[in-house]
Design a protein around this motif. Structure first.
Motif, PDB file in Angstrom:
ATOM      1  N   UNK A   2       5.033  53.021   3.572  1.00 14.82           N
ATOM      2  CA  UNK A   2       4.771  54.081   2.614  1.00 14.82           C
ATOM      3  C   UNK A   2       4.159  53.500   1.340  1.00 14.82           C
ATOM      4  N   UNK A   3       3.194  54.234   0.761  1.00 21.23           N
ATOM      5  CA  UNK A   3       2.573  53.792  -0.484  1.00 21.23           C
ATOM      6  C   UNK A   3       3.584  53.822  -1.620  1.00 21.23           C
ATOM      7  N   UNK A   4       3.479  52.855  -2.516  1.00 18.68           N
ATOM      8  CA  UNK A   4       4.327  52.823  -3.697  1.00 18.68           C
ATOM      9  C   UNK A   4       3.659  53.532  -4.868  1.00 18.68           C
ATOM     10  N   UNK A   5       2.321  53.497  -4.895  1.00 23.08           N
ATOM     11  CA  UNK A   5       1.561  54.121  -5.969  1.00 23.08           C
ATOM     12  C   UNK A   5       0.405  54.908  -5.370  1.00 23.08           C
ATOM     13  N   UNK A   6       0.037  55.976  -6.074  1.00 22.07           N
ATOM     14  CA  UNK A   6      -1.065  56.817  -5.611  1.00 22.07           C
ATOM     15  C   UNK A   6      -2.058  57.032  -6.748  1.00 22.07           C
ATOM     16  N   UNK A   7      -3.272  57.437  -6.389  1.00 20.83           N
ATOM     17  CA  UNK A   7      -4.322  57.658  -7.375  1.00 20.83           C
ATOM     18  C   UNK A   7      -4.174  59.040  -8.015  1.00 20.83           C
ATOM     19  N   UNK A   8      -4.903  59.244  -9.082  1.00 17.71           N
ATOM     20  CA  UNK A   8      -4.909  60.538  -9.754  1.00 17.71           C
ATOM     21  C   UNK A   8      -5.406  61.615  -8.794  1.00 17.71           C
ATOM     22  N   UNK A   9      -6.435  61.305  -8.020  1.00 19.24           N
ATOM     23  CA  UNK A   9      -6.969  62.273  -7.065  1.00 19.24           C
ATOM     24  C   UNK A   9      -5.926  62.642  -6.008  1.00 19.24           C
ATOM     25  N   UNK A  10      -5.168  61.665  -5.541  1.00 21.12           N
ATOM     26  CA  UNK A  10      -4.122  61.938  -4.551  1.00 21.12           C
ATOM     27  C   UNK A  10      -3.016  62.804  -5.150  1.00 21.12           C
ATOM     28  N   UNK A  11      -2.639  62.533  -6.400  1.00 18.67           N
ATOM     29  CA  UNK A  11      -1.619  63.344  -7.071  1.00 18.67           C
ATOM     30  C   UNK A  11      -2.117  64.768  -7.221  1.00 18.67           C
ATOM     31  N   UNK A  12      -3.363  64.925  -7.624  1.00 17.57           N
ATOM     32  CA  UNK A  12      -3.938  66.264  -7.779  1.00 17.57           C
ATOM     33  C   UNK A  12      -3.877  67.033  -6.468  1.00 17.57           C
TER      34      UNK A  12
END
Length: 59
Positions: A2-12
């Motif tokens: 599982x990813x620990x961090x995501x991009x702004x686009x992914x959060x959006x």
């Protein structure tokens, strides 16, 4: 894994909002992020905290 961090686009995409709204949340201090080079990353745990806090505030 599982990813620990995501991009702004992914959060959006996850929240169903535009990228500008995510940046507004970051700059207002409601959503913590980490700057990596020229981009920002949001910890998945921080995103879960933000959603939980927003849900509690709405109730």
């Amino acid at each position: 894994m599982e990813k620990l961090m995501v991009t702004v686009a992914e959060v959006a995409q996850m929240l169903g909002v535009c990228r500008n709204r995510v940046y507004e949340l970051i700059y207002s201090g409601q959503l913590a992020s980490v700057k990596m080079g020229r981009s920002r990353r949001i910890a998945v745990d921080e995103l879960k905290r933000f959603v939980a806090a927003s849900t509690e505030a709405a109730a």
